[in-house]
Design an enzyme around this catalytic site. Sequence first.
Site, PDB file in Angstrom:
ATOM      1  N   GLY A  17      23.836 -37.145   4.845  1.00 36.66           N
ATOM      2  CA  GLY A  17      23.032 -37.809   3.822  1.00 36.66           C
ATOM      3  C   GLY A  17      23.858 -38.274   2.644  1.00 36.66           C
ATOM      4  O   GLY A  17      23.680 -39.403   2.160  1.00 36.66           O
ATOM      5  N   PHE A 116      41.559 -26.203  18.407  1.00 37.43           N
ATOM      6  CA  PHE A 116      40.144 -25.852  18.525  1.00 37.43           C
ATOM      7  C   PHE A 116      39.740 -26.015  19.983  1.00 37.43           C
ATOM      8  O   PHE A 116      40.365 -26.773  20.732  1.00 37.43           O
ATOM      9  CB  PHE A 116      39.287 -26.764  17.644  1.00 37.43           C
ATOM     10  CG  PHE A 116      38.573 -26.039  16.532  1.00 37.43           C
ATOM     11  CD1 PHE A 116      39.263 -25.549  15.443  1.00 37.43           C
ATOM     12  CD2 PHE A 116      37.207 -25.845  16.577  1.00 37.43           C
ATOM     13  CE1 PHE A 116      38.610 -24.893  14.411  1.00 37.43           C
ATOM     14  CE2 PHE A 116      36.540 -25.180  15.563  1.00 37.43           C
ATOM     15  CZ  PHE A 116      37.238 -24.699  14.471  1.00 37.43           C
ATOM     16  N   ASP A 217      12.901 -30.889  10.216  1.00 36.96           N
ATOM     17  CA  ASP A 217      11.979 -31.760   9.482  1.00 36.96           C
ATOM     18  C   ASP A 217      12.082 -33.225   9.917  1.00 36.96           C
ATOM     19  O   ASP A 217      11.068 -33.900  10.097  1.00 36.96           O
ATOM     20  CB  ASP A 217      12.253 -31.663   7.975  1.00 36.96           C
ATOM     21  CG  ASP A 217      12.138 -30.241   7.448  1.00 36.96           C
ATOM     22  OD1 ASP A 217      11.441 -29.428   8.087  1.00 36.96           O
ATOM     23  OD2 ASP A 217      12.753 -29.934   6.413  1.00 36.96           O
ATOM     24  N   GLN A 236      23.312 -26.132  21.626  1.00 36.50           N
ATOM     25  CA  GLN A 236      24.542 -25.341  21.774  1.00 36.50           C
ATOM     26  C   GLN A 236      24.397 -23.955  21.182  1.00 36.50           C
ATOM     27  O   GLN A 236      23.933 -23.781  20.053  1.00 36.50           O
ATOM     28  CB  GLN A 236      25.701 -26.064  21.079  1.00 36.50           C
ATOM     29  CG  GLN A 236      27.028 -25.342  21.220  1.00 36.50           C
ATOM     30  CD  GLN A 236      28.158 -26.132  20.601  1.00 36.50           C
ATOM     31  OE1 GLN A 236      28.431 -26.009  19.415  1.00 36.50           O
ATOM     32  NE2 GLN A 236      28.811 -26.978  21.395  1.00 36.50           N
ATOM     33  N   HIS A 238      26.741 -21.146  19.946  1.00 34.55           N
ATOM     34  CA  HIS A 238      28.125 -20.856  19.567  1.00 34.55           C
ATOM     35  C   HIS A 238      28.455 -19.443  20.034  1.00 34.55           C
ATOM     36  O   HIS A 238      27.671 -18.514  19.827  1.00 34.55           O
ATOM     37  CB  HIS A 238      28.284 -20.965  18.045  1.00 34.55           C
ATOM     38  CG  HIS A 238      29.704 -21.020  17.589  1.00 34.55           C
ATOM     39  ND1 HIS A 238      30.567 -19.947  17.698  1.00 34.55           N
ATOM     40  CD2 HIS A 238      30.423 -22.010  16.990  1.00 34.55           C
ATOM     41  CE1 HIS A 238      31.748 -20.279  17.201  1.00 34.55           C
ATOM     42  NE2 HIS A 238      31.688 -21.533  16.773  1.00 34.55           N
ATOM     43  N   LEU A 248      27.893 -17.253  11.449  1.00 36.83           N
ATOM     44  CA  LEU A 248      28.954 -17.851  12.255  1.00 36.83           C
ATOM     45  C   LEU A 248      30.326 -17.268  11.936  1.00 36.83           C
ATOM     46  O   LEU A 248      30.700 -17.104  10.773  1.00 36.83           O
ATOM     47  CB  LEU A 248      28.985 -19.362  12.025  1.00 36.83           C
ATOM     48  CG  LEU A 248      29.902 -20.150  12.968  1.00 36.83           C
ATOM     49  CD1 LEU A 248      29.395 -20.059  14.393  1.00 36.83           C
ATOM     50  CD2 LEU A 248      29.979 -21.599  12.535  1.00 36.83           C
ATOM     51  N   GLU A 251      35.254 -20.935  15.116  1.00 33.66           N
ATOM     52  CA  GLU A 251      36.169 -21.104  16.242  1.00 33.66           C
ATOM     53  C   GLU A 251      37.618 -21.147  15.768  1.00 33.66           C
ATOM     54  O   GLU A 251      38.542 -20.915  16.544  1.00 33.66           O
ATOM     55  CB  GLU A 251      35.808 -22.405  16.957  1.00 33.66           C
ATOM     56  CG  GLU A 251      36.322 -22.546  18.354  1.00 33.66           C
ATOM     57  CD  GLU A 251      35.682 -23.740  19.037  1.00 33.66           C
ATOM     58  OE1 GLU A 251      36.384 -24.400  19.802  1.00 33.66           O
ATOM     59  OE2 GLU A 251      34.485 -24.002  18.793  1.00 33.66           O
ATOM     60  N   ARG A 282      32.690 -24.475  23.872  1.00 32.28           N
ATOM     61  CA  ARG A 282      31.741 -23.444  23.465  1.00 32.28           C
ATOM     62  C   ARG A 282      30.753 -23.063  24.561  1.00 32.28           C
ATOM     63  O   ARG A 282      30.361 -21.895  24.666  1.00 32.28           O
ATOM     64  CB  ARG A 282      30.994 -23.915  22.216  1.00 32.28           C
ATOM     65  CG  ARG A 282      31.893 -23.972  20.995  1.00 32.28           C
ATOM     66  CD  ARG A 282      31.212 -24.627  19.821  1.00 32.28           C
ATOM     67  NE  ARG A 282      32.103 -24.623  18.658  1.00 32.28           N
ATOM     68  CZ  ARG A 282      31.800 -25.179  17.494  1.00 32.28           C
ATOM     69  NH1 ARG A 282      30.640 -25.805  17.351  1.00 32.28           N
ATOM     70  NH2 ARG A 282      32.638 -25.124  16.487  1.00 32.28           N
ATOM     71  N   HIS A 369      23.216 -22.572  17.538  1.00 37.51           N
ATOM     72  CA  HIS A 369      24.115 -23.168  16.540  1.00 37.51           C
ATOM     73  C   HIS A 369      23.903 -24.653  16.272  1.00 37.51           C
ATOM     74  O   HIS A 369      23.885 -25.072  15.118  1.00 37.51           O
ATOM     75  CB  HIS A 369      25.557 -22.939  16.985  1.00 37.51           C
ATOM     76  CG  HIS A 369      26.585 -23.483  16.037  1.00 37.51           C
ATOM     77  ND1 HIS A 369      26.671 -23.087  14.717  1.00 37.51           N
ATOM     78  CD2 HIS A 369      27.584 -24.396  16.221  1.00 37.51           C
ATOM     79  CE1 HIS A 369      27.669 -23.716  14.127  1.00 37.51           C
ATOM     80  NE2 HIS A 369      28.228 -24.530  15.010  1.00 37.51           N
ATOM     81  N   ARG A 411      28.757 -30.156  22.417  1.00 41.06           N
ATOM     82  CA  ARG A 411      29.636 -30.657  21.352  1.00 41.06           C
ATOM     83  C   ARG A 411      30.918 -29.836  21.273  1.00 41.06           C
ATOM     84  O   ARG A 411      30.887 -28.610  21.326  1.00 41.06           O
ATOM     85  CB  ARG A 411      28.920 -30.587  19.997  1.00 41.06           C
ATOM     86  CG  ARG A 411      29.829 -30.987  18.836  1.00 41.06           C
ATOM     87  CD  ARG A 411      29.096 -30.995  17.521  1.00 41.06           C
ATOM     88  NE  ARG A 411      28.687 -29.685  17.040  1.00 41.06           N
ATOM     89  CZ  ARG A 411      29.493 -28.798  16.456  1.00 41.06           C
ATOM     90  NH1 ARG A 411      30.799 -29.041  16.341  1.00 41.06           N
ATOM     91  NH2 ARG A 411      29.018 -27.650  16.016  1.00 41.06           N
TER      92      ARG A 411
END
Length: 596
Positions: A17, A116, A217, A236, A238, A248, A251, A282, A369, A411
């Site tokens: 946003g 990653f 929303d 997903q 995680h 969390l 990673e 993941r 996640h 993802r």
Amino acid sequence: MQKHQFEVIVVGAGGAGLTAALYASRNADTAVISKLYPTRSHTGAAQGGISAALGNTEEDRPEWHAYDTVKGSDYLGDQDAIDFMAAEAVDAVYELEHMGLPFSRNPDGTIAQRPFGGHTNNETGKPVHRACYAADRTGHMILQTLFQQSIKNNVKFFDEFYVLDLLIHEGRTVGVVALELATGEMHIFHAKAVVIATGGHGRVWETTSNAYAYTGDGVALALRKGIPVEDMEFYQFHPTGIYRMGILITEGVRGEGGVLINGEGERFMEKYAPHVKDLASRDVVSRAMYLEMKAGRGIDGKGYINLDVTPEVVNHYAQIDGRKNPDGTPYRVTASDILAKLPDIIDFCETYIGVNPVSEPMPVQPTAHYAMGGIPTNKFGEVVIDEQNTVLPGLYAAGEVACVSVHGANRLGTNALLDLVVFGKYSGLKAAEYASSEPFSELPSDPEAFAMQQLNRLRESSGEENMITLASEMKSVMAEHVGVFRVEKGMQEAVDKIRELKERFKHVRVDDHGSKYNMNLVEAWELSNLLDIAEVTATSALARTESRGAHSRDDFPDRDDKNWLKHTLAWLDDKGVRLAYKPVKITHYQPKARSY
């Protein structure tokens, strides 16, 4: 009833946003509406990094990044959008740097990068340093930087306003209706273009890394206007959330050499992903952890695994793996290195579970996640409303609420923050471009009617249903039957249960009848959003008779490209969920079996 007029309205003040608002404001009168103060948005919880093939520590290429993303998506990602995102990534990161984002640095002053899961050197198959990071608070730094730049650019903010309805009149988007939480007053925002950037919906599940505000929303706004949502079955989990809490553990811990250890003291990821091991994607790691725990190899036979980043363990396995630094020297870490690179993780663990990760392992379990599905858009953020990708004039979406689709069925880590800034940027630019060429369209005659009707129904309800009970039952059935592993019988039970809960919700009780900060009323509205999303998710998952990415079925364990290499579109109305499908955009990466 207060009325406002802006050329571009952005709903949501997270990374997507704020990026949209920043770029839109350069050419259009722009406002942001958020139910939170912007710097409390969930982007601030993102830890590990933002992906870009900068090549600062070793060779890397955008084409490798794109291919890894396609593979990670289990070939469900749209390849034109993936190529676009990977190509834009480098400039996006440098733009953030020039805005003032304090990235961690290499000794030569360049932006530091870490490995990653799922990101590789496509020639050697080994993990590549692609994640640009600011310690383990990358999302927080991005959020602060974008907020400062938006203020500098005179973006108007309406904080603690909750958007209840999207206004579409004569086939065009013309604004939104919002509730001012501080007063209980309704506001009409008349606009030429609207960008939805409200984030995800992880609160559908019992254990989640998501903030309490993540209640779907934007997806619910779209569904109630007859706009479909795409690929909602792909959610997903995680692999490393703090046991029982879901908070969390980035990673990036595994990127720095952390390993997953089962209850028998084994580093088990070697069995499931022999090449990349703990740095598998993941979906692979979450399934591996689930299977280890199901086989009784959780810690003390319980539902968690240890994640160990203590220097002695990291250095032991780095030696076994032959892991090297970019300069060719053996990889080793010290306690000071862990403290410098993972300060927030250490603080979280010490604060919430009394564990110091420098000296003892962290108890972790898969946690809900990230939503790969959402409001369908093209690569410029324009919302599309059917199988032919017809654009709805004046409506845009970006970030986790949107489905571009660059993430497909799964993802890769660090691609979320990249998604925010790349598609946030282009949705803002396109919204401003559209606004500059179009006059203000007329509002419908009673723009507030739907929102008022729904609010009054909740306020006046004298039912006996407790919303906490309804929410708990929803989360429980979704966790049990629409989680890491799924089967037909369980998903059908979930669909039936959610429909029962939606009927019971008609008799929900709202105890607070006041106007100012009536959070009891807001929470009831949020629960209605989550119930709609749960029904669409479970129904979409039940229909997909294959396993792909994060959608893993015991009764259909194989990927089925012949029948299911396609996107799901779902519409919701009083009769239930209607499904349709559209093809995946494939350019130059033909589907093949994934290897790890």
